[in-house]
Every structure is written in C-alpha cells, then in structure tokens.
Design a protein around this motif. Structure first.
Motif, PDB file in Angstrom:
ATOM      1  N   ARG A  42      31.667  42.570  28.038  1.00  0.00           N
ATOM      2  CA  ARG A  42      32.272  42.199  29.348  1.00  0.00           C
ATOM      3  C   ARG A  42      33.397  42.664  29.495  1.00  0.00           C
ATOM      4  O   ARG A  42      34.097  43.319  30.452  1.00  0.00           O
ATOM      5  CB  ARG A  42      32.123  40.639  29.612  1.00  0.00           C
TER       6      ARG A  42
ATOM      7  N   ASP B  33      33.559  32.865  27.855  1.00  0.00           N
ATOM      8  CA  ASP B  33      33.119  32.052  27.128  1.00  0.00           C
ATOM      9  C   ASP B  33      33.766  31.505  25.714  1.00  0.00           C
ATOM     10  O   ASP B  33      33.277  31.376  24.544  1.00  0.00           O
ATOM     11  CB  ASP B  33      31.565  32.248  26.960  1.00  0.00           C
TER      12      ASP B  33
ATOM     13  N   PHE C 275      39.582  37.586  43.386  1.00  0.00           N
ATOM     14  CA  PHE C 275      39.584  38.486  42.212  1.00  0.00           C
ATOM     15  C   PHE C 275      40.171  39.855  42.495  1.00  0.00           C
ATOM     16  O   PHE C 275      40.493  40.405  41.426  1.00  0.00           O
ATOM     17  CB  PHE C 275      38.016  38.452  41.799  1.00  0.00           C
TER      18      PHE C 275
ATOM     19  N   SER D  74      38.056  32.152  31.200  1.00  0.00           N
ATOM     20  CA  SER D  74      36.976  31.054  31.558  1.00  0.00           C
ATOM     21  C   SER D  74      35.863  31.902  31.717  1.00  0.00           C
ATOM     22  O   SER D  74      34.754  31.492  31.805  1.00  0.00           O
ATOM     23  CB  SER D  74      37.226  30.353  32.726  1.00  0.00           C
ATOM     24  N   TYR D  75      35.816  33.456  31.908  1.00  0.00           N
ATOM     25  CA  TYR D  75      34.706  34.027  32.278  1.00  0.00           C
ATOM     26  C   TYR D  75      34.259  34.772  30.731  1.00  0.00           C
ATOM     27  O   TYR D  75      33.335  35.526  30.867  1.00  0.00           O
ATOM     28  CB  TYR D  75      35.126  35.439  33.052  1.00  0.00           C
TER      29      TYR D  75
ATOM     30  N   ASP E 282      32.497  44.220  38.792  1.00  0.00           N
ATOM     31  CA  ASP E 282      32.570  42.686  38.310  1.00  0.00           C
ATOM     32  C   ASP E 282      31.088  42.325  37.836  1.00  0.00           C
ATOM     33  O   ASP E 282      31.020  41.432  36.831  1.00  0.00           O
ATOM     34  CB  ASP E 282      33.078  41.750  39.440  1.00  0.00           C
TER      35      ASP E 282
ATOM     36  N   SER F 279      35.715  38.805  44.484  1.00  0.00           N
ATOM     37  CA  SER F 279      34.796  38.784  43.276  1.00  0.00           C
ATOM     38  C   SER F 279      33.368  39.530  43.462  1.00  0.00           C
ATOM     39  O   SER F 279      32.743  39.205  44.789  1.00  0.00           O
ATOM     40  CB  SER F 279      34.551  37.380  42.967  1.00  0.00           C
TER      41      SER F 279
ATOM     42  N   ILE G  67      41.475  35.207  32.635  1.00  0.00           N
ATOM     43  CA  ILE G  67      40.140  35.426  32.901  1.00  0.00           C
ATOM     44  C   ILE G  67      39.615  34.805  31.562  1.00  0.00           C
ATOM     45  O   ILE G  67      38.265  35.175  31.405  1.00  0.00           O
ATOM     46  CB  ILE G  67      39.738  37.171  32.922  1.00  0.00           C
TER      47      ILE G  67
ATOM     48  N   LYS H 254      26.579  37.384  32.785  1.00  0.00           N
ATOM     49  CA  LYS H 254      26.373  36.294  31.446  1.00  0.00           C
ATOM     50  C   LYS H 254      25.268  36.874  30.757  1.00  0.00           C
ATOM     51  O   LYS H 254      24.826  36.159  29.882  1.00  0.00           O
ATOM     52  CB  LYS H 254      25.904  35.107  32.012  1.00  0.00           C
TER      53      LYS H 254
ATOM     54  N   PHE I  96      32.932  40.589  34.302  1.00  0.00           N
ATOM     55  CA  PHE I  96      33.332  39.371  34.066  1.00  0.00           C
ATOM     56  C   PHE I  96      31.980  38.375  34.412  1.00  0.00           C
ATOM     57  O   PHE I  96      31.907  37.420  33.884  1.00  0.00           O
ATOM     58  CB  PHE I  96      34.374  38.985  34.838  1.00  0.00           C
ATOM     59  N   TYR I  97      31.457  38.954  35.379  1.00  0.00           N
ATOM     60  CA  TYR I  97      30.270  38.033  35.943  1.00  0.00           C
ATOM     61  C   TYR I  97      28.793  38.206  35.228  1.00  0.00           C
ATOM     62  O   TYR I  97      27.791  37.641  35.636  1.00  0.00           O
ATOM     63  CB  TYR I  97      30.273  38.255  37.325  1.00  0.00           C
TER      64      TYR I  97
END
Length: 209
Positions: A83, A151, A118, A148-149, A69, A35, A146, A76, A73-74
């Motif tokens: 993303r 929203d 990851f 949960s990454y 990443d 990750s 994926i 926010k 995905f990371y």
C-alpha cells in the motif's frame, strides 16, 4: 473557461493515468481529489466553477490529477508494505510527470498544492516532502498521519510519508519560503490533526528563531 483532458502512460505507476487542466495561463495549482476520488471530482463538485473568474483572467491554472487511493491506502486486499509502496510511486508520478513539467509556468518556478480531506493530506505530504517545488500549500480538513491505514505496519517509507512524524526533524530551508494554510473548523473531524500540525510548524519556527 479553458478545459483540457490528458491521458498518458505513467512509467512510475506502470499504468495509464488521467488529468483535467483548467485555465489557459497563470500560476499552476495542483488540486487533489478527496478519498478515492477521480480527476473529475473537483469539477463535478463545483470547486472549479467557484474560481472561474481567476481562471478566465489567466491568474491561475488548475491541474486535477487522478488518485490511486483505491490501490494504496484503501486497498485492504494487499499487504501494507505494498500500500505504502504504491503511494510512494504516486508521489513520484506527481513530482516527475506533473510538477516538474509545470513549475516553470510560475514566476517563482514553483507550484501551489491544494486539496480537501484526503486530498489535503496529498497536498501537504507532497509540499512538506518537496518544499523546493512548492510556494503555497492549502490543505483543507486534511490529515497528516496515515498509520491507521496501514494496520500497524511501519518502515522508513511510512515515516517519510507521515508529515507529523518526519517534519520535526526536517530542516530544508525551503520550508520557510512556503506560505502554508491549514483550513479547519471546530466541527471538523480533522480539527485535532490540524491543531497538532500547526503546533509542529510553530515549534519549528521557534527552534530556528
């Protein structure tokens, strides 16, 4: 042990990207970082050293691309649409700028995909999306969903980057030419995800029996 550093402008990512390559000859292995990891992570963590003999014997070459990443995905700070869009461009970069250039270094004209955590997701997602390019998959403590990454956001791009969603209805015959190893353990936080993926793959075997 031969080690080379590459840096180039990626037209798919619209930015520069980096990669380390280990070994002078042999079957090509694309090894992803964990990750938000960097292209030098697998070297720094000792994973490359652990296979030194295979590299020095010219049995394998290991390609360690950078990840994005932090921008997919990371991240926010951007909408989930962007993303997954950024990750889709990363998938295209790996396919067209790395795999298509190295696949003919193997007798099969394919590559091995591998990664931990990851990186296991990246390896499995690529292998299942592009089975015609991949002869072997080694996913170690990987995830295969994926959502949960993102929203709760969902569209076709999310679906086709979520292996445990798209695989049940995916019937590319090249899947059956791939050797697949899902590495996990009883104490692995991804144990259930790997068990579920194993069942998905087993069911496909029965369905095509």
């Amino acid at each position: 042990m031969n080690e080379r550093y590459f840096k180039w402008y990626s037209p798919n990512l619209n930015r520069e990207t980096e990669m380390l390559v280990f070994g002078h000859a042999g079957y090509p292995v694309v090894l992803f970082p964990t990750s938000m990891g960097s292209f030098y992570e697998n070297k720094d963590m000792g994973l490359i050293e652990s296979v030194r003999w295979y590299l020095e014997q010219g049995l394998i070459q290991i390609y360690c691309p950078d990840s994005i990443d932090k921008d997919s995905f990371y991240n926010k700070h951007i909408h989930p649409y962007h993303r997954i869009e950024n990750h889709d461009w990363y998938d295209k970069m790996v396919c067209h700028e790395i795999v298509e250039k190295i696949k003919h270094n193997s007798p099969s004209g394919k590559v091995i995909m591998a990664g931990c955590s990851f990186g296991g997701y990246h390896a499995a997602n690529f292998a299942f999306r592009h089975p015609g390019y991949v002869s072997h998959l080694f996913s170690m403590s990987g995830i295969f969903n994926i959502k949960s990454y993102l929203d709760g956001f969902h569209n076709d791009t999310v679906f086709y980057h979520t292996p445990d969603n798209f695989l049940p209805g995916f019937n590319d015959y090249e899947l059956w030419n791939m050797d697949i190893v899902l590495g996990t353990s009883n104490w692995d936080i991804c144990f259930d995800a790997n068990l579920k993926m194993s069942k998905v793959l087993s069911q496909k075997i029965w369905d095509t029996g």
